[in-house]
Design a protein around this motif. Structure first.
Motif, PDB file in Angstrom:
ATOM      1  N   HIS A  42       0.828  -1.215   0.000  1.00  0.00           N
ATOM      2  CA  HIS A  42       0.000   0.000   0.000  1.00  0.00           C
ATOM      3  C   HIS A  42       0.862   1.265   0.000  1.00  0.00           C
ATOM      4  CE1 HIS A  42      -3.977  -1.930   0.451  1.00  0.00           C
ATOM      5  NE2 HIS A  42      -3.295  -2.865   1.105  1.00  0.00           N
ATOM      6  N   LEU A  43       1.778   1.330  -0.955  1.00  0.00           N
ATOM      7  CA  LEU A  43       2.531   2.570  -1.160  1.00  0.00           C
ATOM      8  C   LEU A  43       1.548   3.681  -1.529  1.00  0.00           C
ATOM      9  CD1 LEU A  43       5.486   1.129  -3.286  1.00  0.00           C
ATOM     10  CD2 LEU A  43       5.580   1.821  -0.878  1.00  0.00           C
ATOM     11  N   GLY A  44       1.713   4.842  -0.917  1.00  0.00           N
ATOM     12  CA  GLY A  44       0.784   5.938  -1.124  1.00  0.00           C
ATOM     13  C   GLY A  44      -0.244   6.053  -0.022  1.00  0.00           C
ATOM     14  N   PHE A  45      -0.175   5.121   0.954  1.00  0.00           N
ATOM     15  CA  PHE A  45      -1.064   5.142   2.105  1.00  0.00           C
ATOM     16  C   PHE A  45      -0.232   5.474   3.337  1.00  0.00           C
ATOM     17  CE2 PHE A  45      -3.489   2.597   5.397  1.00  0.00           C
ATOM     18  CZ  PHE A  45      -4.562   3.467   5.476  1.00  0.00           C
ATOM     19  N   ARG A  46      -0.730   6.330   4.205  1.00  0.00           N
ATOM     20  CA  ARG A  46       0.086   6.883   5.298  1.00  0.00           C
ATOM     21  C   ARG A  46       0.572   5.824   6.288  1.00  0.00           C
ATOM     22  NH1 ARG A  46      -3.371  10.753   9.157  1.00  0.00           N
ATOM     23  NH2 ARG A  46      -1.356  10.708  10.241  1.00  0.00           N
ATOM     24  N   ASP A  47      -0.143   4.691   6.418  1.00  0.00           N
ATOM     25  CA  ASP A  47       0.250   3.673   7.386  1.00  0.00           C
ATOM     26  C   ASP A  47       1.159   2.595   6.815  1.00  0.00           C
ATOM     27  OD1 ASP A  47      -1.069   4.262  10.034  1.00  0.00           O
ATOM     28  OD2 ASP A  47      -2.809   4.409   8.713  1.00  0.00           O
ATOM     29  N   CYS A  48       1.593   2.741   5.581  1.00  0.00           N
ATOM     30  CA  CYS A  48       2.564   1.811   4.994  1.00  0.00           C
ATOM     31  C   CYS A  48       3.871   1.864   5.782  1.00  0.00           C
ATOM     32  CB  CYS A  48       2.812   2.177   3.539  1.00  0.00           C
ATOM     33  SG  CYS A  48       4.265   1.405   2.812  1.00  0.00           S
ATOM     34  N   LYS A  49       4.382   0.691   6.173  1.00  0.00           N
ATOM     35  CA  LYS A  49       5.640   0.606   6.943  1.00  0.00           C
ATOM     36  C   LYS A  49       6.830   0.492   5.986  1.00  0.00           C
ATOM     37  CE  LYS A  49       3.477   0.527  10.946  1.00  0.00           C
ATOM     38  NZ  LYS A  49       2.098   0.653  10.443  1.00  0.00           N
ATOM     39  N   ALA A  50       7.027   1.547   5.192  1.00  0.00           N
ATOM     40  CA  ALA A  50       8.056   1.531   4.158  1.00  0.00           C
ATOM     41  C   ALA A  50       9.463   1.404   4.737  1.00  0.00           C
ATOM     42  CB  ALA A  50       7.952   2.788   3.300  1.00  0.00           C
ATOM     43  N   ASN A 246      -0.348 -17.127   3.134  1.00  0.00           N
ATOM     44  CA  ASN A 246      -0.756 -15.739   2.967  1.00  0.00           C
ATOM     45  C   ASN A 246       0.405 -14.834   3.373  1.00  0.00           C
ATOM     46  OD1 ASN A 246      -2.012 -13.063   3.446  1.00  0.00           O
ATOM     47  ND2 ASN A 246      -3.911 -14.178   3.044  1.00  0.00           N
ATOM     48  N   CYS A 247       0.800 -13.953   2.462  1.00  0.00           N
ATOM     49  CA  CYS A 247       1.975 -13.095   2.677  1.00  0.00           C
ATOM     50  C   CYS A 247       1.795 -12.121   3.826  1.00  0.00           C
ATOM     51  CB  CYS A 247       2.277 -12.282   1.421  1.00  0.00           C
ATOM     52  SG  CYS A 247       2.418 -13.243  -0.090  1.00  0.00           S
ATOM     53  N   GLY A 248       0.540 -11.807   4.159  1.00  0.00           N
ATOM     54  CA  GLY A 248       0.309 -10.789   5.185  1.00  0.00           C
ATOM     55  C   GLY A 248       0.328  -9.406   4.572  1.00  0.00           C
ATOM     56  N   ASP A 249       1.065  -8.472   5.155  1.00  0.00           N
ATOM     57  CA  ASP A 249       1.016  -7.087   4.684  1.00  0.00           C
ATOM     58  C   ASP A 249       2.170  -6.292   5.295  1.00  0.00           C
ATOM     59  OD1 ASP A 249      -0.161  -5.244   7.129  1.00  0.00           O
ATOM     60  OD2 ASP A 249      -0.777  -7.328   7.268  1.00  0.00           O
ATOM     61  N   TRP A 250       2.277  -5.024   4.842  1.00  0.00           N
ATOM     62  CA  TRP A 250       3.272  -4.090   5.382  1.00  0.00           C
ATOM     63  C   TRP A 250       2.583  -2.827   5.911  1.00  0.00           C
ATOM     64  CZ3 TRP A 250       8.300  -5.342   6.210  1.00  0.00           C
ATOM     65  CH2 TRP A 250       8.709  -6.580   5.657  1.00  0.00           C
ATOM     66  N   ILE A 251       1.364  -3.027   6.446  1.00  0.00           N
ATOM     67  CA  ILE A 251       0.656  -1.970   7.156  1.00  0.00           C
ATOM     68  C   ILE A 251       0.541  -2.326   8.625  1.00  0.00           C
ATOM     69  CG2 ILE A 251      -1.599  -0.869   7.446  1.00  0.00           C
ATOM     70  CD1 ILE A 251      -1.928  -0.836   4.489  1.00  0.00           C
ATOM     71  N   GLU A 252       0.109  -3.569   8.897  1.00  0.00           N
ATOM     72  CA  GLU A 252      -0.049  -4.032  10.274  1.00  0.00           C
ATOM     73  C   GLU A 252       1.070  -4.975  10.706  1.00  0.00           C
ATOM     74  OE1 GLU A 252      -3.977  -5.768  10.926  1.00  0.00           O
ATOM     75  OE2 GLU A 252      -4.572  -4.850   9.037  1.00  0.00           O
ATOM     76  N   ASN A 253       1.357  -5.985   9.863  1.00  0.00           N
ATOM     77  CA  ASN A 253       2.141  -7.137  10.323  1.00  0.00           C
ATOM     78  C   ASN A 253       3.604  -7.161   9.887  1.00  0.00           C
ATOM     79  OD1 ASN A 253      -0.098  -8.826  11.614  1.00  0.00           O
ATOM     80  ND2 ASN A 253      -0.959  -8.405   9.590  1.00  0.00           N
ATOM     81  N   CYS A 254       3.937  -6.508   8.774  1.00  0.00           N
ATOM     82  CA  CYS A 254       5.323  -6.491   8.257  1.00  0.00           C
ATOM     83  C   CYS A 254       5.837  -7.913   8.054  1.00  0.00           C
ATOM     84  CB  CYS A 254       6.236  -5.721   9.200  1.00  0.00           C
ATOM     85  SG  CYS A 254       5.700  -4.037   9.521  1.00  0.00           S
TER      86      CYS A 254
END
Length: 282
Positions: A42-50, A246-254
């Motif tokens: 979710h690049l472009g979303f403020r909660d992305c854990k870039a 399931n890969c999960g995500d980089w907003i909540e779980n990294c």
């Protein structure tokens, strides 16, 4: 643990008695893998854990990298433009890895749906595919898809969808401030949003339905399992001889899925610390 050309390398002990292997991150380490899967950045979303993602991408050495959808959040960008420097650096990192010889395959999701129109084409060195078939080192055929098609099996009324969106925004708000307080106290990152979500009855039922239908879809199409994302709920298990990853995500779980050169898959949580989850059997 020492590094080798055909091993998954990480600075942590092997503890067969535990599903999760935890370790602080040393200054220098390398994850040497055959294949890595990440989704829901979710690049472009403020909660992305870039920042955590950039650190992860800087410490992997792999043959193939799958981007399993919702890499760029076009929905969020449409509502409010947000593109910090680190989000740009993540995109550059994908191209840098591809330029170094890593095969990068982008399987778009619902938040980056317009990119699906370019399936079968290249964005520079990055391959675009609506879905993909992957064969593990030990011969398992896996269906790679984002997973938003499984929403058709989850019973959502219009009102529940609206409440769900606002509820999720509230969870991320809580998660954001919780993380700030934890950092002030010198505590490592922890997904409070993930904990709350996993204990909400309706969310648990939706996740269970999604997982069941994703496995059933792979079985119907003759695969040995599925690798997906979409629901921001990382998992890695085998059920009835079929693998659900399931890969999960980089907003909540990294989180990311990693396969070594022998075909062993693990789920990696990568933030201030690294946590490995082994394949679970049901």
């Amino acid at each position: 643990m020492t590094s080798s050309a055909n091993a998954l390398v990480a600075p942590l002990p092997v503890a067969a008695s535990s599903d999760y292997l935890d370790s602080p991150k040393p200054a220098s380490y390398l994850i040497n893998a055959r294949t890595v899967w990440i989704s829901d950045i979710h690049l472009g979303f403020r909660d992305c854990k870039a920042d955590y993602l950039l650190d992860f991408l800087s410490h992997i050495h792999c043959d193939t990298l799958y981007l399993v959808g919702d890499i760029v959040d076009l929905w969020s960008l449409k509502r409010r433009f947000c593109w910090p420097q680190k989000h740009y650096q993540v995109m550059l990192k994908f191209y840098e890895l591809a330029a170094k010889g890593v095969r990068v395959v982008y399987v778009p999701g619902n938040h980056d749906d317009p990119i699906r129109h370019f399936s079968g084409q290249l964005f520079g060195p990055i391959e675009i595919a609506r879905e993909h078939e992957y064969v593990t080192a030990d011969g398992k055929r896996l269906l790679i898809m984002h997973g938003d098609a499984m929403d058709a099996y989850i019973n959502h009324s219009w009102l529940k969808r609206v409440i769900g969106d606002h509820g999720y925004e509230l969870l991320l708000f809580i998660n954001r401030w919780s993380d700030r307080f934890r950092k002030l106290l010198g505590r490592p990152y922890f997904s409070l949003a993930g904990l709350i979500k996993s204990n909400i009855k309706g969310a648990k039922a939706a996740i269970a339905t999604y997982e069941r239908e994703a496995i059933a879809e792979a079985k119907r199409r003759g695969y040995d399992g599925v690798v997906c994302g979409h629901i921001h709920y990382p998992a890695l298990r085998e059920e009835g001889g079929l693998r659900y990853a399931n890969c999960g995500d980089w907003i909540e779980n990294c989180t990311a899925l990693v396969e070594d050169h022998q075909g062993c898959m693990r789920l990696l949580h990568h933030s201030d610390k690294i946590h490995w989850q082994e394949l679970q059997s049901a």
